[in-house]
Design a protein around this motif. Structure first.
Motif, mmCIF file in Angstrom:
data_model
loop_
_atom_site.group_PDB
_atom_site.id
_atom_site.type_symbol
_atom_site.label_atom_id
_atom_site.label_comp_id
_atom_site.label_asym_id
_atom_site.label_seq_id
_atom_site.Cartn_x
_atom_site.Cartn_y
_atom_site.Cartn_z
ATOM 1 N N GLU A 76 0.597 -0.931 -0.424
ATOM 2 C CA GLU A 76 -0.235 -0.018 -0.086
ATOM 3 C C GLU A 76 0.473 1.192 0.160
ATOM 4 N N GLU A 77 1.891 1.190 0.046
ATOM 5 C CA GLU A 77 3.326 2.403 -0.056
ATOM 6 C C GLU A 77 3.690 2.093 -1.357
ATOM 7 N N ILE A 228 6.212 5.567 -1.060
ATOM 8 C CA ILE A 228 5.430 6.874 -0.175
ATOM 9 C C ILE A 228 5.213 6.071 1.213
ATOM 10 N N ARG A 229 5.825 7.042 1.884
ATOM 11 C CA ARG A 229 5.544 7.296 3.117
ATOM 12 C C ARG A 229 4.080 7.541 3.667
ATOM 13 N N ARG A 230 3.246 5.833 4.577
ATOM 14 C CA ARG A 230 2.239 5.854 4.073
ATOM 15 C C ARG A 230 1.231 7.117 4.339
ATOM 16 N N VAL A 262 -2.176 4.618 -2.814
ATOM 17 C CA VAL A 262 -0.941 5.041 -4.021
ATOM 18 C C VAL A 262 -1.071 4.838 -5.223
ATOM 19 N N ARG A 263 -2.262 3.878 -5.632
ATOM 20 C CA ARG A 263 -2.110 3.207 -7.079
ATOM 21 C C ARG A 263 -2.726 4.668 -7.358
ATOM 22 N N LYS A 264 -3.094 5.939 -7.062
ATOM 23 C CA LYS A 264 -3.703 7.424 -8.253
ATOM 24 C C LYS A 264 -2.541 7.799 -8.456
#
Length: 395
Positions: A76-77, A228-230, A262-264
């Protein structure tokens, strides 16, 4: 580690002494086979049949998991990119820095950090300070110079985990701590560390870590990732927008942006065969063990330094203490342009290296798959190339 078996999987090593892994790694046969299989599958079944699309999504998901595992992050990051430079730009531009806000970087950076920083200075009037590191600086001196730069209000520190031109391993954890104390975020170009040594982005404390799969990981060109840090995902805006940036939308004007996933940052069409190759490369490296790879690289780099040290007039631009370096060994020979050394080792033993412009040097990058004989043959070729260049210069 069975070096002979591993070398047998890399076709290029039958032809050359490859010491340019820090530019692009020679590709193993399992990576090439995975790319070919995926291309054949899509050609046979069609690229958009339902079961093909499902399989392609699975390949991308495997790519995300593979990168996350090697980075010590959660999936997720991790956003998938095409290269390290894309990840750097996603972070730099996604923060929407304003006039007068400040970036700190250093003089040993790759153009993929320096040029985007300078571009923001040019287009958004962002201040950019370039910390001047000396090739003789050890970790304490490097940290001290960054701490001095951070005495002024700073929004972002942009730097490499490993300097591409010298092989210096920056004291990243300590710099991250200093930056956070000063209220700054930290963006790291990690591509020269990724696959060469164990990486744990959480332990390092960085906020962004951009990598590509084509160097030490031995994957294909055209694949990369950005950690990217959550906690920051929602604060960073996508700079190139595709369907993944929407939670909901329709043709009548309705639009609900996706701000939290993060998929954005992932746009749309990508090259699935390349991702299949990347997954194969990650599995190969994980099967060997990044720790084992790092140990052998360290051993070979030390042997290379020892062999090169007998060349008259040679000085290392790599760290004085090998413990502060890595598989990148950079050096200059007094009175001989680096390009002549780089060309000379190719002509004599078909050793592939590269020249770097700042500081001027020949850079050799050794991987676990190199042999002791290759190290010694290349060092001898440097000796001969330097002697030949001096003889020619004397007329």
């Amino acid at each position: 580690m069975d070096i002979d078996t591993l070398r047998g999987q890399i076709p290029a090593l039958r032809q050359v002494i490859y010491m340019n892994w820090g530019w692009s790694g020679a590709k193993p046969q399992p990576v090439l086979d995975a790319i070919a299989r995926q291309m054949a599958f899509e050609a046979q079944e069609s690229p958009t049949a339902p079961h093909v699309r499902t399989q392609q999504d699975d390949v991308q998901a495997q790519g995300t998991v593979a990168f996350a595992g090697l980075l010590g992050a959660s999936p997720e990051e991790v956003a998938l990119t095409q290269c390290t430079t894309e990840g750097i730009n996603l972070a730099l531009n996604g923060l929407r820095l304003q006039r007068g806000e400040r970036i700190v970087t250093c003089n040993l950076e790759h153009p993929s950090i320096l040029v985007p920083c300078y571009h923001l200075r040019h287009t958004a009037s962002v201040d950019v300070e370039v910390v001047q590191l000396d090739t003789a600086d050890g970790p304490a001196a490097v940290l001290s110079k960054f701490e001095a730069a951070l005495r002024q209000p700073t929004r972002l520190v942009a730097l490499s985990h490993v300097a591409y031109c010298t092989g210096l391993r920056l004291p990243l954890r300590e710099i991250c701590d200093a930056a956070h104390r000063a209220g700054a975020l930290v963006l790291v170009d990690g591509v020269q560390a990724f696959g060469q040594m164990p990486v744990d982005v959480h332990a390092l404390g960085c906020d962004f870590y951009a990598v590509g799969g084509q160097k030490w990981l031995l994957g294909p060109d055209g694949v990369g990732a950005l950690y990217i840090r959550r906690e920051l995902v929602e604060r960073v805006l996508p700079t190139t927008v595709g369907p993944h940036a929407a939670l909901e939308y329709d043709a009548r004007g309705r639009f609900v942006p996706d701000t939290s996933r993060v998929r954005k940052f992932e746009v749309s069409t990508t090259n699935i065969p390349l991702w299949a190759g990347m997954v194969a490369a990650a599995r190969l490296v994980q099967d060997i063990g990044v720790g084992a790879i790092h140990e052998r690289i360290d051993y070979l780099a030390r042997r290379l330094r020892s062999s090169l040290a007998r060349v008259p007039g040679l000085t290392f631009t790599s760290p004085a203490d090998p413990a502060d370096g890595c598989g990148l060994v950079a050096f200059a020979v007094e009175g001989v342009p680096p390009k002549e050394i780089t060309e000379g080792i190719w002509q004599r033993v078909r050793a592939v290296g590269r020249s770097v412009t700042y500081p001027p040097a020949t850079r050799l990058a050794v991987h676990a798959f190199n042999t002791e004989d290759e190290i010694d043959w290349t060092a001898q070729a440097v000796y001969e190339a330097a002697a030949s260049a001096r003889k020619t210069a004397k007329g």
